[in-house]
Scaffold this motif. Structure first.
Motif, PDB file in Angstrom:
ATOM      1  N   LEU A 193      -0.622  -0.344  -4.352  1.00  0.00           N
ATOM      2  CA  LEU A 193       0.133   0.618  -5.081  1.00  0.00           C
ATOM      3  C   LEU A 193      -0.425   1.914  -4.762  1.00  0.00           C
ATOM      4  O   LEU A 193      -1.584   2.245  -4.926  1.00  0.00           O
ATOM      5  CB  LEU A 193       0.082   0.349  -6.484  1.00  0.00           C
ATOM      6  CG  LEU A 193       0.745  -1.139  -6.911  1.00  0.00           C
ATOM      7  CD1 LEU A 193       0.728  -1.065  -8.389  1.00  0.00           C
ATOM      8  CD2 LEU A 193       2.376  -1.133  -6.444  1.00  0.00           C
ATOM      9  N   THR A 194       0.466   3.123  -4.543  1.00  0.00           N
ATOM     10  CA  THR A 194       0.099   4.318  -4.602  1.00  0.00           C
ATOM     11  C   THR A 194      -0.295   4.778  -6.265  1.00  0.00           C
ATOM     12  O   THR A 194       0.190   3.985  -7.153  1.00  0.00           O
ATOM     13  CB  THR A 194       1.132   5.109  -4.010  1.00  0.00           C
ATOM     14  OG1 THR A 194       2.415   5.179  -4.991  1.00  0.00           O
ATOM     15  CG2 THR A 194       1.762   4.820  -2.585  1.00  0.00           C
ATOM     16  N   GLU A 196       1.383   6.850  -7.877  1.00  0.00           N
ATOM     17  CA  GLU A 196       2.365   6.830  -8.657  1.00  0.00           C
ATOM     18  C   GLU A 196       3.210   5.487  -8.970  1.00  0.00           C
ATOM     19  O   GLU A 196       3.626   4.960 -10.020  1.00  0.00           O
ATOM     20  CB  GLU A 196       3.705   7.706  -7.891  1.00  0.00           C
ATOM     21  CG  GLU A 196       3.106   9.402  -7.849  1.00  0.00           C
ATOM     22  CD  GLU A 196       1.989   9.360  -6.461  1.00  0.00           C
ATOM     23  OE1 GLU A 196       1.541  10.528  -6.726  1.00  0.00           O
ATOM     24  OE2 GLU A 196       1.901   8.497  -5.844  1.00  0.00           O
ATOM     25  N   GLU A 197       2.934   4.473  -8.150  1.00  0.00           N
ATOM     26  CA  GLU A 197       3.529   3.482  -8.431  1.00  0.00           C
ATOM     27  C   GLU A 197       2.656   2.345  -9.243  1.00  0.00           C
ATOM     28  O   GLU A 197       3.212   1.707  -9.901  1.00  0.00           O
ATOM     29  CB  GLU A 197       3.562   2.381  -6.830  1.00  0.00           C
ATOM     30  CG  GLU A 197       4.354   2.864  -6.166  1.00  0.00           C
ATOM     31  CD  GLU A 197       4.332   2.381  -4.385  1.00  0.00           C
ATOM     32  OE1 GLU A 197       5.328   2.450  -3.643  1.00  0.00           O
ATOM     33  OE2 GLU A 197       3.169   2.137  -4.134  1.00  0.00           O
ATOM     34  N   ARG A 198       1.435   2.912  -9.410  1.00  0.00           N
ATOM     35  CA  ARG A 198       0.543   2.176 -10.086  1.00  0.00           C
ATOM     36  C   ARG A 198       0.752   2.809 -11.723  1.00  0.00           C
ATOM     37  O   ARG A 198       0.740   1.881 -12.581  1.00  0.00           O
ATOM     38  CB  ARG A 198      -1.095   2.738  -9.954  1.00  0.00           C
ATOM     39  CG  ARG A 198      -1.977   2.227 -10.880  1.00  0.00           C
ATOM     40  CD  ARG A 198      -3.462   2.904 -10.907  1.00  0.00           C
ATOM     41  NE  ARG A 198      -4.433   2.779 -11.538  1.00  0.00           N
ATOM     42  CZ  ARG A 198      -5.237   1.924 -11.797  1.00  0.00           C
ATOM     43  NH1 ARG A 198      -5.347   0.918 -10.630  1.00  0.00           N
ATOM     44  NH2 ARG A 198      -6.257   1.681 -12.613  1.00  0.00           N
ATOM     45  N   GLU A 201       4.018   0.885 -12.798  1.00  0.00           N
ATOM     46  CA  GLU A 201       3.761  -0.655 -13.030  1.00  0.00           C
ATOM     47  C   GLU A 201       3.079  -0.675 -14.513  1.00  0.00           C
ATOM     48  O   GLU A 201       3.267  -1.612 -15.223  1.00  0.00           O
ATOM     49  CB  GLU A 201       2.770  -1.077 -11.907  1.00  0.00           C
ATOM     50  CG  GLU A 201       2.546  -2.692 -12.197  1.00  0.00           C
ATOM     51  CD  GLU A 201       3.824  -3.597 -11.572  1.00  0.00           C
ATOM     52  OE1 GLU A 201       3.504  -4.581 -11.590  1.00  0.00           O
ATOM     53  OE2 GLU A 201       4.839  -2.918 -11.357  1.00  0.00           O
TER      54      GLU A 201
END
Length: 246
Positions: A193-194, A196-198, A201
């Protein structure tokens, strides 16, 4: 509501630790009482052995675990670290197990926590299991991270259906001892994950924790015959179970 989060990851900066911290934060903000058992920070002993019994043994010559656990539970002879975790479990209305999927199962330290804390006399006794389990009325949820994709854990994936992989925990540990088991939270391949994605999540987990999460289905006791097999005509609907006449 009293919540116990049991974290089983050796790295304090891991995504598992971040998930546990986010759950702790949002639950407390919502007015709930939260305790965290960070098993590595506690240096929790994973191996069940004779040192689990601090009092006089029922049989000092031969270690039969079920009998010694029952005896120690009734006589106050369990090791202090076990008693401390049992007290947390007794207080909890909801238990969240937070761990990485290692070799299709729980890390050894969490398996050891279950082995040592879910003692006979405390977590189960003859005639008290599943629908009538000792923790009836409590809820439990697994939150797990994986090293491979959601596709690999699909029903037709190479690793097998995620709910089948989690069956030993959902059914063999939690449901067996009476918990209502909630739909798990699964974070697939968080290492990719990036930032931002982290964060997204972590927000998804926060929403999951605060939501009215559906319960997993388990066949009630009346679906089973005297040999504890599904009665003829009952279609298997949970986990690894399947009908042998189909």
């Amino acid at each position: 509501m009293n919540v116990l989060i049991v974290l089983a990851h050796p790295e304090p900066r891991s995504f598992n630790a971040a998930l546990a911290a986010r759950a702790c934060d949002v639950l407390r903000q919502a007015g709930h009482q939260v305790e965290v058992s960070d098993l590595h920070a506690l240096k929790f002993k994973a191996v069940l052995d004779a040192d689990d019994f601090s009092g006089e043994r029922e049989d000092a010559e031969f270690l039969r675990v079920d009998r010694e656990q029952t005896h120690a539970h009734s006589s106050g002879g369990l090791a202090a670290d076990i008693v401390a975790e049992q007290e947390k479990l007794s207080r909890a209305d909801l238990v969240i197990l937070q761990y990485p999927m290692w070799w299709f199962g729980m890390p050894a330290i969490l398996k050891g926590w279950a082995d040592r804390v879910f003692t006979r006399g405390f977590a189960y006794v003859p005639g008290r299991k599943y629908d009538t389990g000792m923790f009836r009325g409590k809820r439990a949820m697994v939150s797990v991270t994986t090293g491979t994709s959601a596709d690999t854990y699909a029903p037709d994936g190479i690793d097998g259906d995620i709910l089948d992989i989690l069956w030993p925990v959902h059914n063999g540990l939690l449901r067996y001892s009476g918990f209502e088991v909630l739909q798990p939270f699964v974070s697939y391949m968080p290492r990719r994950l990036t930032p931002e994605e982290r964060e997204a999540e972590l927000d998804r987990f926060a929403q999951h924790v605060l939501a009215d999460v559906p319960r997993l289905f388990f066949h009630p006791q009346e679906d089973y015959g005297p040999e504890e097999r599904l009665r003829p005509g009952v279609i298997a609907r949970s986990g690894f179970q399947h009908n042998t006449d189909r």
